[in-house]
Design a protein around this motif. Structure first.
Motif, PDB file in Angstrom:
ATOM      1  N   GLN A  13     146.412  72.943 123.280  1.00 49.45           N
ATOM      2  CA  GLN A  13     146.124  73.691 124.502  1.00 49.45           C
ATOM      3  C   GLN A  13     145.566  75.066 124.166  1.00 49.45           C
ATOM      4  OE1 GLN A  13     149.772  73.710 126.829  1.00 49.45           O
ATOM      5  NE2 GLN A  13     149.092  71.904 127.975  1.00 49.45           N
ATOM      6  N   ALA A  14     144.804  75.606 125.066  1.00 52.38           N
ATOM      7  CA  ALA A  14     144.271  76.954 124.889  1.00 52.38           C
ATOM      8  C   ALA A  14     145.420  77.930 124.625  1.00 52.38           C
ATOM      9  CB  ALA A  14     143.483  77.375 126.120  1.00 52.38           C
ATOM     10  N   GLY A  15     145.188  78.819 123.662  1.00 53.53           N
ATOM     11  CA  GLY A  15     146.217  79.761 123.256  1.00 53.53           C
ATOM     12  C   GLY A  15     147.063  79.288 122.092  1.00 53.53           C
ATOM     13  N   GLY A  16     146.947  78.028 121.760  1.00 57.99           N
ATOM     14  CA  GLY A  16     147.725  77.454 120.663  1.00 57.99           C
ATOM     15  C   GLY A  16     147.100  77.710 119.306  1.00 57.99           C
ATOM     16  N   SER A  17     147.742  77.140 118.284  1.00 58.47           N
ATOM     17  CA  SER A  17     147.299  77.335 116.903  1.00 58.47           C
ATOM     18  C   SER A  17     147.200  76.003 116.176  1.00 58.47           C
ATOM     19  CB  SER A  17     148.277  78.241 116.141  1.00 58.47           C
ATOM     20  OG  SER A  17     148.348  79.520 116.720  1.00 58.47           O
ATOM     21  N   LEU A  18     146.337  75.978 115.188  1.00 56.11           N
ATOM     22  CA  LEU A  18     146.228  74.854 114.271  1.00 56.11           C
ATOM     23  C   LEU A  18     145.941  75.401 112.885  1.00 56.11           C
ATOM     24  CD1 LEU A  18     144.003  72.183 116.092  1.00 56.11           C
ATOM     25  CD2 LEU A  18     146.423  71.946 115.501  1.00 56.11           C
ATOM     26  N   ARG A  19     146.371  74.666 111.873  1.00 56.92           N
ATOM     27  CA  ARG A  19     145.973  74.990 110.510  1.00 56.92           C
ATOM     28  C   ARG A  19     145.285  73.782 109.903  1.00 56.92           C
ATOM     29  NH1 ARG A  19     149.417  76.613 105.097  1.00 56.92           N
ATOM     30  NH2 ARG A  19     149.946  74.396 105.173  1.00 56.92           N
ATOM     31  N   PHE A  68     140.838  83.664 113.310  1.00 58.37           N
ATOM     32  CA  PHE A  68     140.760  82.659 112.247  1.00 58.37           C
ATOM     33  C   PHE A  68     140.925  83.341 110.894  1.00 58.37           C
ATOM     34  CE2 PHE A  68     138.052  79.091 114.374  1.00 58.37           C
ATOM     35  CZ  PHE A  68     138.832  79.179 115.512  1.00 58.37           C
ATOM     36  N   THR A  69     141.622  82.669 109.978  1.00 55.86           N
ATOM     37  CA  THR A  69     141.825  83.210 108.631  1.00 55.86           C
ATOM     38  C   THR A  69     141.691  82.099 107.598  1.00 55.86           C
ATOM     39  OG1 THR A  69     143.377  84.862 109.478  1.00 55.86           O
ATOM     40  CG2 THR A  69     143.373  84.472 107.110  1.00 55.86           C
ATOM     41  N   ILE A  70     140.837  82.339 106.610  1.00 58.08           N
ATOM     42  CA  ILE A  70     140.663  81.388 105.517  1.00 58.08           C
ATOM     43  C   ILE A  70     141.519  81.819 104.338  1.00 58.08           C
ATOM     44  CG2 ILE A  70     138.672  82.596 104.518  1.00 58.08           C
ATOM     45  CD1 ILE A  70     137.470  79.822 103.883  1.00 58.08           C
ATOM     46  N   SER A  71     142.049  80.850 103.620  1.00 61.09           N
ATOM     47  CA  SER A  71     142.824  81.137 102.414  1.00 61.09           C
ATOM     48  C   SER A  71     142.730  79.934 101.484  1.00 61.09           C
ATOM     49  CB  SER A  71     144.291  81.432 102.757  1.00 61.09           C
ATOM     50  OG  SER A  71     144.899  80.300 103.362  1.00 61.09           O
ATOM     51  N   ARG A  72     143.154  80.128 100.256  1.00 61.25           N
ATOM     52  CA  ARG A  72     143.129  79.005  99.319  1.00 61.25           C
ATOM     53  C   ARG A  72     144.321  79.070  98.397  1.00 61.25           C
ATOM     54  NH1 ARG A  72     137.543  79.151  96.381  1.00 61.25           N
ATOM     55  NH2 ARG A  72     138.365  77.349  95.253  1.00 61.25           N
ATOM     56  N   ASP A  73     144.769  77.893  97.992  1.00 57.86           N
ATOM     57  CA  ASP A  73     145.872  77.756  97.059  1.00 57.86           C
ATOM     58  C   ASP A  73     145.312  77.054  95.823  1.00 57.86           C
ATOM     59  OD1 ASP A  73     148.107  76.895  95.579  1.00 57.86           O
ATOM     60  OD2 ASP A  73     149.338  76.733  97.376  1.00 57.86           O
ATOM     61  N   LYS A  74     145.089  77.821  94.752  1.00 60.97           N
ATOM     62  CA  LYS A  74     144.457  77.256  93.570  1.00 60.97           C
ATOM     63  C   LYS A  74     145.339  76.214  92.901  1.00 60.97           C
ATOM     64  CE  LYS A  74     143.625  81.528  92.392  1.00 60.97           C
ATOM     65  NZ  LYS A  74     143.301  82.731  91.580  1.00 60.97           N
ATOM     66  N   LEU A  81     142.372  76.832 106.839  1.00 58.12           N
ATOM     67  CA  LEU A  81     141.825  77.627 107.929  1.00 58.12           C
ATOM     68  C   LEU A  81     142.903  77.724 109.001  1.00 58.12           C
ATOM     69  CD1 LEU A  81     139.312  79.141 108.987  1.00 58.12           C
ATOM     70  CD2 LEU A  81     138.778  77.066 110.295  1.00 58.12           C
ATOM     71  N   GLN A  82     143.489  78.897 109.111  1.00 61.00           N
ATOM     72  CA  GLN A  82     144.475  79.139 110.153  1.00 61.00           C
ATOM     73  C   GLN A  82     143.745  79.593 111.408  1.00 61.00           C
ATOM     74  OE1 GLN A  82     147.936  78.739 110.113  1.00 61.00           O
ATOM     75  NE2 GLN A  82     147.756  79.186 112.306  1.00 61.00           N
TER      76      GLN A  82
END
Length: 121
Positions: A13-19, A68-74, A81-82
């Motif tokens: 739903q609008a306002g929600g989050s996904l990763r 939105f925030t990008i990150s990586r786990d080597k 992508l949060q």
């Protein structure tokens, strides 16, 4: 060549989050910059975010900064992508890609199959 598999998409739903997650097969994962792009029906592919091989440098599309925030786990060969405060206009297929540190899709050589994100109003 890097094989990429995205996951984490879905209906929210609008306002929600996904990763979103993107798992890479290559043992040289750290040598590649990773990017996220998205494509909505009838629209061109759009840059979302990119992160350098070391993870020390990253860039986000101006219109998405703060949400939105990008990150990586080597250690896990995975890029994330949060996505927060999602809006219906964020609905698209999201793709991760490996290549050069760039906002241009043509600078990326390997692509995942994409994961659908649908945001309902």
């Amino acid at each position: 060549q890097v094989q990429l598999v995205e996951s984490g998409g879905g209906l929210v739903q609008a306002g929600g989050s996904l990763r979103l997650s993107c798992a890479a097969s290559s043992r040289t994962f750290r040598d590649y910059a990773m990017g996220w792009f998205r494509q909505a029906p009838g629209k061109e592919r759009e840059f979302v975010a990119t992160i350098s091989g070391s993870g020390g440098t990253r860039s986000h599309a101006d219109s998405l900064k703060g949400r939105f925030t990008i990150s990586r786990d080597k250690a896990k060969n995975t890029v994330y992508l949060q996505m927060n405060s999602l809006k219906p206009e964020d609905t698209a297929v999201y793709y991760c890609a490996a290549g050069r540190y760039s906002s241009k899709w043509s600078d990326y050589t390997d692509w995942g199959q994409g994961t659908q994100v649908t945001v309902s109003s």
